[in-house]
Design a protein around this motif. Structure first.
Motif, short mmCIF file in Angstrom:
data_model
loop_
_atom_site.label_atom_id
_atom_site.label_comp_id
_atom_site.label_asym_id
_atom_site.label_seq_id
_atom_site.Cartn_x
_atom_site.Cartn_y
_atom_site.Cartn_z
N PRO A 115 29.89 -16.56 30.44
CA PRO A 115 30.47 -16.78 29.27
C PRO A 115 31.46 -15.59 28.72
O PRO A 115 32.42 -15.86 27.99
N SER A 116 31.09 -14.47 29.25
CA SER A 116 31.77 -13.47 28.96
C SER A 116 33.09 -13.16 29.60
O SER A 116 34.19 -13.07 28.80
N VAL A 119 35.48 -15.84 27.78
CA VAL A 119 36.07 -15.18 26.43
C VAL A 119 37.33 -14.60 26.94
O VAL A 119 38.31 -14.60 26.12
N LEU A 120 37.28 -13.54 28.12
CA LEU A 120 38.42 -12.81 28.37
C LEU A 120 39.29 -13.73 28.73
O LEU A 120 40.80 -13.50 28.49
N ASN A 121 39.28 -14.94 29.50
CA ASN A 121 40.07 -15.75 29.86
C ASN A 121 40.85 -16.41 28.96
O ASN A 121 42.12 -16.64 28.80
N VAL A 122 40.14 -16.77 27.77
CA VAL A 122 40.84 -17.30 26.61
C VAL A 122 41.58 -16.16 25.84
O VAL A 122 42.69 -16.38 25.32
N VAL A 142 38.69 -27.15 26.28
CA VAL A 142 38.16 -27.39 27.67
C VAL A 142 37.74 -29.08 27.36
O VAL A 142 36.70 -29.27 27.00
N ASP A 143 38.47 -29.94 28.14
CA ASP A 143 38.27 -31.30 27.81
C ASP A 143 37.98 -31.58 26.23
O ASP A 143 36.92 -32.54 26.21
N GLY A 144 38.80 -31.19 25.63
CA GLY A 144 38.67 -31.49 24.04
C GLY A 144 37.53 -30.67 23.33
O GLY A 144 37.53 -30.86 22.03
N GLN A 145 36.85 -29.85 24.00
CA GLN A 145 35.91 -29.07 23.01
C GLN A 145 36.43 -27.47 23.35
O GLN A 145 36.69 -27.23 24.11
N PRO A 146 36.04 -27.00 22.11
CA PRO A 146 36.07 -25.48 22.19
C PRO A 146 35.45 -24.62 23.10
O PRO A 146 34.08 -24.93 23.30
N VAL A 147 35.98 -23.59 23.57
CA VAL A 147 35.25 -22.67 24.50
C VAL A 147 34.23 -22.14 23.59
O VAL A 147 34.67 -21.47 22.37
N ARG A 148 33.02 -21.50 24.10
CA ARG A 148 32.02 -21.08 23.34
C ARG A 148 31.93 -19.54 23.95
O ARG A 148 31.97 -19.37 25.16
N ASP A 149 31.65 -18.72 22.91
CA ASP A 149 31.55 -17.21 23.22
C ASP A 149 30.10 -16.96 23.71
O ASP A 149 29.16 -17.92 24.23
N ARG A 150 29.82 -15.79 23.90
CA ARG A 150 28.48 -15.13 24.64
C ARG A 150 27.36 -15.55 23.51
O ARG A 150 26.52 -15.51 24.15
N ASP A 151 27.53 -15.92 22.14
CA ASP A 151 26.53 -16.39 21.20
C ASP A 151 26.26 -17.84 21.17
O ASP A 151 25.85 -18.34 20.38
N ASN A 152 27.14 -18.40 21.96
CA ASN A 152 27.25 -19.98 21.96
C ASN A 152 27.99 -20.51 20.92
O ASN A 152 27.85 -21.70 20.29
N GLU A 169 35.98 -5.48 23.45
CA GLU A 169 34.51 -5.82 22.74
C GLU A 169 34.83 -5.87 21.55
O GLU A 169 35.85 -5.70 20.67
N TYR A 170 33.86 -6.70 20.91
CA TYR A 170 34.00 -7.02 19.59
C TYR A 170 32.71 -6.55 18.52
O TYR A 170 31.61 -6.74 19.28
N SER A 171 32.84 -6.08 17.61
CA SER A 171 31.70 -6.03 16.66
C SER A 171 31.17 -7.11 15.92
O SER A 171 31.57 -8.26 15.63
#
Length: 314
Positions: A115-116, A119-122, A142-152, A169-171
């Motif tokens: 997942p990390s 996020v970088l790819n996005v 991706v296939d019509g669905q949003p990409v999810r981050d490290r916290d899903n 990095e994000y806070s």
């Protein structure tokens, strides 16, 4: 006109037609413009993104966007950078909305198991496309669905300024929010408190709307917003929250007058729980809409306590 005159006119028309065909062919094969675009890829250490500049040819905005995506798919020319997707990844759809909002839909090959890294790819896609003409924010699907981050959590629309290039990095912080869903009768709203994780990558208002779309976690309440609802952007100015939904909001959330009021005030009442918001203004694909079914949404809409289940009013 003599027969000779007709022949001369016919010959002249034939020459003109041939010239037109040649001009069209030249214009078709030779793009009208070229520009430098910063293409972003994963850096050598794999913990951030970095760019390389390429000169791209294009005919219009959409052509430039697709050309940039194609170059991203092909990968970097520098050995110091790493690609962000397999070369067989398909670019399924590109939709440029009003206000510079862009949606890009890839095939499932775009996603990795990390997942990390996703996020970088996005981020790489967003930073690249925000350097092109007319693009201010990008959502990657991706296939019509949003990409999810490290916290899903689903990644919504992201602008270039949302991304911290120094560390990537994000806070984040945990925040207790109050969301409004339908009560068991389906006629009133009831609050549901939950603690969510928010980051500095999206406005807190966007997190709240996404939670409403995800639905209630209580067996005693009913979800209201359609899962197909897409929030394009959320901005706050002088205590007014301006929400821009995709136009499918109108059809996917329509129903009885009672239901439509619940839809609007589940959003408004949830957002006005925040101290920074007193009213909400609705837009669809960047345009103000007068009506949602029988409910007027032309003007700023304030909190409605009358639609809240009596036992939950303060």
């Amino acid at each position: 006109m003599t027969r000779k005159g007709y022949a001369l006119v016919a010959a002249l028309l034939a020459v003109i037609a041939a010239a037109i065909v040649i001009i069209i062919s030249i214009n078709k094969d030779r793009p009208a413009q070229k520009t430098d675009v910063d293409l972003y890829f994963i850096n050598n250490s794999g913990n951030g993104i970095a760019s390389e500049t390429r000169k791209l040819h294009y005919k219009d905005e959409t052509d430039l966007i697709r050309n940039a995506l194609e170059k991203l798919r092909q990968g970097p020319s520098s050995s110091k950078l790493n690609g962000i997707m397999p070369k067989d990844t398909q670019i399924s759809d590109v939709e440029l909305l009003g206000g510079g909002f862009l949606t890009v839909n890839f095939s499932d090959g775009f996603l990795s198991e990390d997942p990390s890294r996703n996020v970088l790819n996005v981020y790489a896609v967003v930073k690249t496309l925000c350097t092109t003409v007319g693009v201010s924010s990008v959502q990657v699907l991706v296939d019509g669905q949003p990409v999810r981050d490290r916290d899903n959590k689903p990644l919504g629309y992201i602008s270039a300024s949302d991304i911290n290039l120094e560390t990537e990095e994000y806070s984040s912080e945990m925040m207790e929010v109050t969301l409004y869903f339908a009560d068991s009768s389906g006629k009133k709203l009831k609050p549901e408190k939950r603690t969510i994780k928010i980051t500095d990558q999206q406005p807190v208002e966007q997190y709240l709307i996404n939670e409403l779309i995800n639905g209630t976690e209580s067996k005693e309440l009913k979800s209201i917003l359609s899962k197909k609802t897409v929030l394009v952007s959320a901005d706050v100015d002088e205590n007014i929250c301006y929400l821009n939904f995709k136009a499918n909001f109108l059809d996917d959330n329509s129903g009885t007058t009672e239901h439509e009021k619940l839809v609007i005030y589940s959003i408004v009442n949830s957002l006005t729980e925040l101290n920074t918001i007193s009213k909400v203004q609705f837009y669809m694909d960047g345009k103000r809409v007068d009506k949602f079914g029988s409910v007027s949404i032309k003007n700023h809409i304030g909190r409605n306590t009358g639609i809240i289940n009596e036992e939950d009013k303060e």
